[in-house]
Design a protein around this motif. Structure first.
Motif, PDB file in Angstrom:
ATOM      1  N   THR A 264     -47.696  26.440 -45.257  1.00 51.56           N
ATOM      2  CA  THR A 264     -46.704  26.592 -46.325  1.00 51.56           C
ATOM      3  C   THR A 264     -46.481  28.006 -46.850  1.00 51.56           C
ATOM      4  O   THR A 264     -45.446  28.284 -47.446  1.00 51.56           O
ATOM      5  N   GLY A 265     -47.482  28.907 -46.655  1.00 47.44           N
ATOM      6  CA  GLY A 265     -47.319  30.252 -47.237  1.00 47.44           C
ATOM      7  C   GLY A 265     -47.892  31.344 -46.345  1.00 47.44           C
ATOM      8  O   GLY A 265     -48.839  31.125 -45.579  1.00 47.44           O
ATOM      9  N   HIS A 266     -47.342  32.531 -46.441  1.00 47.61           N
ATOM     10  CA  HIS A 266     -47.744  33.670 -45.594  1.00 47.61           C
ATOM     11  C   HIS A 266     -49.182  34.122 -45.908  1.00 47.61           C
ATOM     12  O   HIS A 266     -49.603  34.106 -47.060  1.00 47.61           O
TER      13      HIS A 266
ATOM     14  N   ALA B 299     -53.100  28.114 -54.477  1.00 42.74           N
ATOM     15  CA  ALA B 299     -51.741  27.539 -54.549  1.00 42.74           C
ATOM     16  C   ALA B 299     -51.767  26.064 -54.931  1.00 42.74           C
ATOM     17  O   ALA B 299     -50.832  25.563 -55.563  1.00 42.74           O
ATOM     18  N   ILE B 300     -52.825  25.357 -54.534  1.00 44.78           N
ATOM     19  CA  ILE B 300     -52.875  23.909 -54.796  1.00 44.78           C
ATOM     20  C   ILE B 300     -54.023  23.552 -55.752  1.00 44.78           C
ATOM     21  O   ILE B 300     -54.584  22.474 -55.703  1.00 44.78           O
ATOM     22  N   ARG B 301     -54.316  24.530 -56.630  1.00 49.91           N
ATOM     23  CA  ARG B 301     -55.349  24.286 -57.644  1.00 49.91           C
ATOM     24  C   ARG B 301     -54.674  23.576 -58.822  1.00 49.91           C
ATOM     25  O   ARG B 301     -54.368  24.168 -59.845  1.00 49.91           O
ATOM     26  N   ILE B 302     -54.417  22.290 -58.635  1.00 48.14           N
ATOM     27  CA  ILE B 302     -53.611  21.515 -59.581  1.00 48.14           C
ATOM     28  C   ILE B 302     -54.294  20.167 -59.820  1.00 48.14           C
ATOM     29  O   ILE B 302     -54.641  19.463 -58.870  1.00 48.14           O
ATOM     30  N   GLY B 303     -54.489  19.829 -61.089  1.00 49.25           N
ATOM     31  CA  GLY B 303     -55.211  18.596 -61.418  1.00 49.25           C
ATOM     32  C   GLY B 303     -54.325  17.445 -61.838  1.00 49.25           C
ATOM     33  O   GLY B 303     -54.763  16.298 -61.906  1.00 49.25           O
TER      34      GLY B 303
ATOM     35  N   GLY C 105     -49.935  19.897 -53.770  1.00 50.14           N
ATOM     36  CA  GLY C 105     -50.343  20.476 -55.051  1.00 50.14           C
ATOM     37  C   GLY C 105     -49.694  19.677 -56.152  1.00 50.14           C
ATOM     38  O   GLY C 105     -50.228  18.695 -56.651  1.00 50.14           O
ATOM     39  N   ASN C 106     -48.474  20.106 -56.540  1.00 51.46           N
ATOM     40  CA  ASN C 106     -47.721  19.364 -57.541  1.00 51.46           C
ATOM     41  C   ASN C 106     -46.985  18.189 -56.901  1.00 51.46           C
ATOM     42  O   ASN C 106     -46.279  17.456 -57.561  1.00 51.46           O
ATOM     43  N   ALA C 107     -47.111  18.070 -55.585  1.00 51.61           N
ATOM     44  CA  ALA C 107     -46.665  16.907 -54.800  1.00 51.61           C
ATOM     45  C   ALA C 107     -45.155  16.806 -54.594  1.00 51.61           C
ATOM     46  O   ALA C 107     -44.645  15.750 -54.247  1.00 51.61           O
TER      47      ALA C 107
ATOM     48  N   CYS D 159     -40.198  29.012 -64.869  1.00 48.72           N
ATOM     49  CA  CYS D 159     -41.077  28.064 -64.170  1.00 48.72           C
ATOM     50  C   CYS D 159     -42.521  28.368 -64.524  1.00 48.72           C
ATOM     51  O   CYS D 159     -42.831  29.468 -64.982  1.00 48.72           O
ATOM     52  N   ALA D 160     -43.381  27.382 -64.304  1.00 46.60           N
ATOM     53  CA  ALA D 160     -44.822  27.625 -64.280  1.00 46.60           C
ATOM     54  C   ALA D 160     -45.208  27.667 -62.818  1.00 46.60           C
ATOM     55  O   ALA D 160     -44.549  27.036 -61.990  1.00 46.60           O
ATOM     56  N   SER D 161     -46.283  28.397 -62.484  1.00 47.34           N
ATOM     57  CA  SER D 161     -46.561  28.527 -61.059  1.00 47.34           C
ATOM     58  C   SER D 161     -47.993  28.942 -60.767  1.00 47.34           C
ATOM     59  O   SER D 161     -48.622  29.667 -61.535  1.00 47.34           O
ATOM     60  N   THR D 162     -48.476  28.473 -59.604  1.00 46.97           N
ATOM     61  CA  THR D 162     -49.723  29.007 -59.069  1.00 46.97           C
ATOM     62  C   THR D 162     -49.437  30.287 -58.258  1.00 46.97           C
ATOM     63  O   THR D 162     -50.330  30.862 -57.676  1.00 46.97           O
ATOM     64  N   GLY D 163     -48.178  30.698 -58.192  1.00 46.07           N
ATOM     65  CA  GLY D 163     -47.850  31.991 -57.582  1.00 46.07           C
ATOM     66  C   GLY D 163     -46.605  32.006 -56.720  1.00 46.07           C
ATOM     67  O   GLY D 163     -45.732  32.854 -56.897  1.00 46.07           O
ATOM     68  N   ASN D 164     -46.496  31.082 -55.782  1.00 50.15           N
ATOM     69  CA  ASN D 164     -45.361  31.142 -54.854  1.00 50.15           C
ATOM     70  C   ASN D 164     -44.033  30.771 -55.497  1.00 50.15           C
ATOM     71  O   ASN D 164     -43.004  31.389 -55.214  1.00 50.15           O
ATOM     72  N   THR D 165     -44.054  29.754 -56.351  1.00 47.88           N
ATOM     73  CA  THR D 165     -42.823  29.381 -57.059  1.00 47.88           C
ATOM     74  C   THR D 165     -42.343  30.559 -57.896  1.00 47.88           C
ATOM     75  O   THR D 165     -41.145  30.858 -57.964  1.00 47.88           O
ATOM     76  N   ALA D 166     -43.293  31.255 -58.523  1.00 48.64           N
ATOM     77  CA  ALA D 166     -42.958  32.409 -59.366  1.00 48.64           C
ATOM     78  C   ALA D 166     -42.315  33.513 -58.531  1.00 48.64           C
ATOM     79  O   ALA D 166     -41.268  34.070 -58.896  1.00 48.64           O
TER      80      ALA D 166
END
Ligand code: F0G
Length: 401
Positions: free
Chosen positions: A365-367, A288-292, A227-229, A121-128
């Motif tokens: 959404t995240g701790h 986490a939601i730094r997504i364009g 973020g990625n919606a 996966c690609a991730s801003t962190g949590n998915t990873a």
């Protein structure tokens, strides 16, 4: 499965996530002749798999006990931000500390059934962090692509601890996702970003839990960071399935929130456009939601429009203030992205754009320990005992007067 653009019927696809005819995103269609009800859920397993009738039946799932997160009624915070009823759902209490675990439990189960040996996966962190843990649980090899220098320290720590190969990509999350999608096939890897419709099947269980926790009364608005919606789309899908199976009368309004520096969908909706313009260099403290370029933008816009909701944006300063208010008035906390819904409510209720006399559910959404960045608590610098005693003494004298 069907394409959400051209409605082409695909049968069951475990690997492909794009329509063979038009390239549009695929969606899982659930057909069932029996479904749970609030009364027959109480004795079931304490995880997303308690909602088995509306989840894929693929044999024994890869699970870490995800879901069943707490829904906290916040009376003090409701008063501060000026709304009648406020609930916060603490997704940080999932096994790896974010809502991603719901989707990874289903996604990694499907990956195993599809015969995958490696997941990516690609991730801003949590998915990873989440994929790394579920891959370990399933005995799969795992690679995660993250934007170099842009991932909160707790998340990077988790991905490394769970043994994933952590590949740092220069550029943004959007660049990392492009690389992951482009390279997955060449290394025989199964892709587990939210383009994968099975991830969303797991994430829709947030709606089922809210139905259960609110005793079947779904007359509320749900506020979700975007973020990625994928998540807002997944939660909406969950409510639609509850409605289609006759379990609820009211479909909640879905309200999305992006950071002002990474807000292509909020901008598109406020201008009434049919397509977003991408943000090439997204910036926000909510990493986490730094997504364009949100890949699930079509699903999200459909969820929001279909429910009578909206996608707005908030400034970083408002997110920081919301984190502080949640923490100090209720003792509940979230990483910055998860505080964006409270930030949005405060701003839009005070401006009159959202009504104050409703019930709102904010998805945190995240701790908070994902991102222990000192800049997030700069309003509360540590002090010395001596200084503290002087300050406390002065306060006591003042309060006696
Ligand atoms: N909140 C948190 C804490 C997240 O980690 C994410 C997404 C979102 C909200 C937005 O959810 O993408 O479904 O709209 N994080 C992804 C990641 C992108 O890689 O961890 P979304």
């Amino acid at each position: 499965m069907t394409c959400i653009d051209c409605f082409e019927d695909h049968g069951l696809e475990l690997r492909s996530y794009r329509c063979r005819r038009c390239g549009g995103p695929l969606e899982v269609q659930v057909e069932t002749d029996r479904v749970f009800s609030a009364s027959n859920l109480s004795s079931r397993v304490q995880s997303i798999w308690r909602y088995a009738e509306l989840l894929p039946d693929l044999g024994s799932p890869v699970t870490l006990g995800e879901g069943m997160t707490r829904l906290v009624r916040c009376e003090r915070l409701a008063k501060i931000i000026g709304v009648k009823n406020l609930y916060v759902k603490l997704e940080g209490t999932n096994p790896t500390g974010s809502f991603k675990d719901r989707g990874m439990s289903v996604g990694v189960t499907v990956a195993l059934r599809a015969g995958a040996r490696r997941v990516v996966c690609a991730s801003t962190g949590n998915t990873a962090a989440s994929l790394a843990a579920y891959a370990a649980r399933a005995g799969l090899e795992c690679a995660v692509l993250v934007p170099k220098g842009k991932v909160a320290s707790g998340k990077l720590f988790q991905a490394r601890l769970f043994g994933a190969s952590v590949c740092e990509v220069s550029g943004t999350f959007d660049d990392a996702l492009k690389t992951a999608l482009g390279e997955a096939e060449s290394i025989g890897a199964y892709i587990l970003n939210s383009v994968n419709p099975w991830r969303l099947e797991g994430q829709k269980t947030t709606a089922f839990e809210l139905y259960e926790q609110m005793n079947g009364d779904t007359a509320f608005d749900v506020v979700v960071p975007v973020g990625n919606a994928g998540n807002i789309s997944a939660i909406w899908k969950g409510f639609r399935e509850l409605s289609a199976n006759g379990l609820i009368d009211d479909l909640p309004r879905m309200i999305g929130v992006q950071s002002a520096g990474a807000a292509p969908l909020a901008k598109m909706m406020s201008l009434g456009l049919e397509e977003p313009s991408w943000v090439e260099d997204p910036q926000t403290i909510a990493s986490a939601i730094r997504i364009g370029r949100p890949v699930n933008w079509k699903r999200a816009v459909r969820a929001v429009r279909g429910s009578g909701g909206m996608i707005y944006s908030v400034e970083d300063s408002e997110i920081l203030e919301a984190m502080r208010l949640m923490a100090t008035s209720e003792g509940i906390a979230s990483e910055p992205a998860g505080a964006a819904p409270v930030a949005l409510l405060k701003s839009k209720v005070q401006s009159g754009e959202l009504p104050s006399d409703l019930t709102y559910v904010c998805i945190a959404t995240g701790h908070h320990l994902k991102d222990p960045n000192p800049a997030l608590v700069s309003w509360n610098e540590p002090t010395t005992v001596e200084d503290y005693l002087i300050r406390a003494g002065l306060q006591r004298i003042k309060s006696r007067k």
